[in-house]
Design an enzyme around this catalytic site. Structure first.
Site, PDB file in Angstrom:
ATOM      1  N   ASP A 179       5.240   0.417  -6.022  1.00 14.34           N
ATOM      2  CA  ASP A 179       3.981   0.211  -5.301  1.00 14.34           C
ATOM      3  C   ASP A 179       3.997  -1.058  -4.455  1.00 14.34           C
ATOM      4  O   ASP A 179       3.486  -2.102  -4.852  1.00 14.34           O
ATOM      5  CB  ASP A 179       2.785   0.215  -6.258  1.00 14.34           C
ATOM      6  CG  ASP A 179       2.377   1.631  -6.636  1.00 14.34           C
ATOM      7  OD1 ASP A 179       2.772   2.559  -5.923  1.00 14.34           O
ATOM      8  OD2 ASP A 179       1.672   1.807  -7.643  1.00 14.34           O
TER       9      ASP A 179
ATOM     10  N   ASP B 145      -0.961  -0.567 -13.905  1.00 18.56           N
ATOM     11  CA  ASP B 145      -0.563   0.722 -13.337  1.00 18.56           C
ATOM     12  C   ASP B 145       0.565   0.572 -12.334  1.00 18.56           C
ATOM     13  O   ASP B 145       1.139   1.569 -11.886  1.00 18.56           O
ATOM     14  CB  ASP B 145      -1.760   1.417 -12.683  1.00 18.56           C
ATOM     15  CG  ASP B 145      -2.404   0.563 -11.597  1.00 18.56           C
ATOM     16  OD1 ASP B 145      -2.990  -0.475 -11.959  1.00 18.56           O
ATOM     17  OD2 ASP B 145      -2.329   0.929 -10.414  1.00 18.56           O
ATOM     18  N   ASN B 146       0.910  -0.673 -11.986  1.00 19.67           N
ATOM     19  CA  ASN B 146       2.012  -0.929 -11.067  1.00 19.67           C
ATOM     20  C   ASN B 146       3.228  -1.508 -11.785  1.00 19.67           C
ATOM     21  O   ASN B 146       4.082  -2.136 -11.148  1.00 19.67           O
ATOM     22  CB  ASN B 146       1.575  -1.883  -9.960  1.00 19.67           C
ATOM     23  CG  ASN B 146       0.595  -1.241  -9.002  1.00 19.67           C
ATOM     24  OD1 ASN B 146       0.536  -0.021  -8.900  1.00 19.67           O
ATOM     25  ND2 ASN B 146      -0.183  -2.045  -8.305  1.00 19.67           N
TER      26      ASN B 146
ATOM     27  N   ASP C  76      -9.853   9.109   0.715  1.00 19.79           N
ATOM     28  CA  ASP C  76      -9.469  10.273   1.512  1.00 19.79           C
ATOM     29  C   ASP C  76      -8.086  10.797   1.153  1.00 19.79           C
ATOM     30  O   ASP C  76      -7.662  11.837   1.658  1.00 19.79           O
ATOM     31  CB  ASP C  76      -9.555   9.960   3.010  1.00 19.79           C
ATOM     32  CG  ASP C  76      -8.625   8.821   3.441  1.00 19.79           C
ATOM     33  OD1 ASP C  76      -7.744   8.419   2.659  1.00 19.79           O
ATOM     34  OD2 ASP C  76      -8.789   8.333   4.577  1.00 19.79           O
ATOM     35  N   GLY C  77      -7.375  10.086   0.299  1.00 22.07           N
ATOM     36  CA  GLY C  77      -6.065  10.549  -0.144  1.00 22.07           C
ATOM     37  C   GLY C  77      -4.967  10.406   0.890  1.00 22.07           C
ATOM     38  O   GLY C  77      -3.854  10.880   0.685  1.00 22.07           O
TER      39      GLY C  77
END
Length: 491
Positions: A266, A256-257, A129-130
Site C-alpha cells: 500500500d 491493515d497496511n 467510488d472504488g
C-alpha cells in the site's frame, strides 16, 4: 453480473485458495467495467517471472483483463474483508476499491496474488467510488519497483491501464487501474477482522492457511501459532530496518497496511527522505507525526502487538499463559530490529566486523547530518565514492573529527579500504526516486499523457547500486522550497 471469461494464450495459471476459506472472509465480487481502457505500462520482467507471455499481455483482450472488463480463465474474483487500526482507531475495512482475481502459480510453483486496484465499488467501499486516479497508481508502480531494485521485500506492479473515465479527488483526474502482485494480501488487519467478528475456529483456519502459504516448515514446532507470530515479527524487523537504512517513509503504517508476508504494501503517501531528520513526515493526513521516519520501528512493534492479541485464543488453552507467550514474543522485536539496523549501518560505512563503539560512531554521524540538514542518500553516496565536496557539512570541524574516527575504525579490520568501499557500494543506493523527479513524471503523465519521464526514471532507479555517470542528474537535489513536501493517499 455475468462475468465474461477471457481465453487468451498469456500463460495465466490461476488457483483460488483464499476463496476456499470461510465465506465470511470475503465477498464474491466482479470488477466494474470501464469505457476505453488503454495500457500505460507493463512490467515485462515481472510478467516473465510469473510465467506470462509479455507479448500476449499487450493484446486488446489482455488490456481488458487489466481493466476488469474480462476475467481470465480460472480466476475467481473476490473482495477481501479485513479490519484495522487507522492512526490508532479500530474500524471495519476491506477491499473498498480492489478485486483479487486469484493466485497465479508460476512455472517454479510459486504462488502470487493478482489484484486489480481501482476496479470499482465493493461491499467494503464505505461510500467511496472504488476507483483510482492515474497519479497514485503510477506512484505505486514507481516506488514499488524502486524498492524491489534495492532488495526490499515489496508487492509489485504488473501493469497500469487508464480507464477512459475521469474521477474526482482534489480535482478531476484521469482514472486508472493498477494490477498488483503480492505473495498474499493477508494482513494484520485480516487477523483483526476474524478475531473481532469470527469464531476461534475461523481464527485457527486463517492461521493454518497463513502458515501453509508463507511458513510451511512447521512439523517440528511445538507451538505452531507461536511460530507464526515469531516469524512475522522476524520478517517485519528485517523489513523496517531496510526501510530505515534507505530513508523510506511509508506514511500510513496502519495495521491493515502490514502484510503477514513481510512485504511492503500500500504505497499511498510514501516518499524517501532528503535531509536527514527523524521527525520527517510526508503524509498530508499525518498531522501529529505518528508515522514519521523515526517512529516507524515503534509503530511496527505496536502493530505486531495488535497481531499478537488476535492470536491469544489459539496460543494456549490458558488465557493468562497465552497473553504471557504473546508478550514475550513481542519483546523480541526491538532486539531483532536493532540487530538488523546496526548490521546494515555497519555495512553502509564499510565495516565488516563488530566493535562495541560502532553504534556511537553511527549515531554521531547521524547527529551531524541532522544538525546540518545533510541529504541522507547523498551523504552515504559521497562517503562511498570518497568525494566530500558536495555538502557544507563535510567542511565542518565536527565532521572532520568524525571522519578521522571512521578511518581509524576501518583500519582495525582485516579487510582493505577497497573492500570496504565495495561493501558500501552494495549497500548505499546512489539513486532513489527523488520526490521532485517522481512528481514531474506524474505531472507529465497525468496532464500531457507523456510517459517518457516516468520510463526514464524507472530505468534509472532499476540499477540503484550501479553508480553510473548517467545517473548524476537523478541524485541532484531540487531547489529549496519554503513549503514542506506533502503526499496524499489518493483514495
Amino acid at each position: 453480473m455475468i462475468e465474461k471469461k477471457a481465453i487468451i494464450e498469456a500463460g495465466w495459471n490461476f488457483d483460488n485458495s483464499y476463496a476456499r476459506l470461510p465465506k465470511s472472509f470475503f465477498t464474491r465480487q466482479s470488477p466494474a467495467p470501464v469505457g476505453t481502457p488503454k495500457l500505460v505500462i507493463l512490467n515485462h520482467e515481472l510478467a516473465i517471472s510469473l510465467g506470462l507471455d509479455e507479448q500476449a499481455l499487450q493484446s486488446k483482450d489482455a488490456v481488458a483483463i487489466f481493466a476488469g472488463n474480462q476475467i481470465p480463465e480460472g480466476a475467481l474474483p473476490i473482495a477481501q474483508a479485513y479490519a484495522g487500526h487507522q492512526f490508532g482507531h479500530f474500524t471495519m475495512l476491506g477491499d473498498g476499491r480492489a478485486i483479487l482475481l486469484g493466485e497465479q502459480i508460476t512455472p517454479l510453483g510459486e504462488r502470487f496474488d493478482i489484484q486489480l486496484k481501482g476496479s470499482g465499488r465493493t461491499p467494503y467501499s464505505r461510500g467511496g467510488d472504488g476507483r483510482a486516479a492515474i497519479g497514485p497508481m503510477l506512484r505505486e508502480y514507481i516506488i514499488s519497483e524502486a524498492m524491489h531494485a534495492m532488495g526490499i521485500a515489496t508487492t509489485r506492479s504488473l501493469a497500469v491501464v487508464t480507464t477512459g473515465e475521469s474521477i474526482i479527488r482534489e480535482k478531476e483526474q484521469p482514472g486508472a487501474i493498477l494490477t498488483r502482485v503480492a505473495k498474499s494480501h493477508v494482513r494484520v488487519g485480516t487477523f483483526q477482522y476474524v478475531s473481532q467478528w469470527g469464531t476461534v475456529e475461523d481464527l485457527r483456519i486463517l492461521a493454518d492457511y497463513t502458515l501453509q502459504r508463507h511458513f510451511p516448515v512447521v512439523n517440528d514446532v511445538e507451538n505452531r501459532y507461536l511460530y507464526l507470530l515469531q516469524e512475522v515479527i522476524k520478517r517485519q524487523a528485517i523489513l523496517i530496518a531496510k526501510w530505515q537504512l534507505v530513508g523510506f517513509i511509508h506514511g500510513v503504517m496502519n495495521t491493515d497496511n502490514m502484510a503477514i508476508s513481510g512485504e511492503t504494501i500500500d504505497y499511498g503517501p510514501c516518499a524517501f527522505m532528503d535531509a536527514y531528520d527523524p521527525a520527517t513526515v510526508f503524509s498530508s493526513i499525518d498531522t501529529k507525526g505518528r508515522y514519521s521516519y523515526g517512529n516507524q520501528p515503534q509503530m511496527a512493534a505496536w502493530n505486531l502487538a495488535r497481531f499478537a492479541e488476535t492470536l491469544v485464543p489459539i496460543l494456549h488453552a490458558n488465557q493468562d499463559k497465552a497473553v504471557e507467550i504473546a508478550q514475550n514474543a513481542i519483546t523480541e522485536f526491538a532486539d531483532l530490529y536493532h540487530s538488523n539496523w546496526i548490521a546494515g549501518m555497519r555495512a553502509k560505512l564499510g565495516i565488516f566486523n563488530e566493535e562495541p563503539d560502532d553504534e556511537a560512531l553511527i549515531q554521531d554521524l547521524l547527529s551531524i547530518m541532522q544538525e546540518y540538514h545533510a541529504d541522507y542518500t547523498n551523504t552515504f553516496r559521497a562517503l562511498t565514492v570518497d568525494k566530500l565536496k558536495d555538502s557544507s557539512m563535510f567542511k565542518t570541524a565536527e565532521f572532520e573529527q568524525w571522519y578521522v574516527q571512521w578511518q581509524v575504525r576501518l583500519s582495525r579490520q582485516q579487510e582493505t579500504i577497497d573492500a570496504a568501499h565495495e561493501l558500501m557500494r552494495s549497500c548505499n543506493p546512489t539513486i532513489i526516486p527523488r520526490n521532485h523527479r517522481v512528481e514531474e513524471s506524474l505531472e507529465s503523465a497525468e496532464n500531457k499523457k507523456d510517459y517518457s519521464l516516468m520510463n526514464r526514471l524507472l530505468d534509472v532507479i532499476s540499477k540503484p547500486y550501479a553508480y553510473f555517470p548517467e545517473q548524476n542528474d537523478y541524485y541532484t537535489l531540487p531547489e529549496q522550497s519554503t513549503q514542506p513536501y506533502r503526499t496524499y493517499c489518493g483514495t
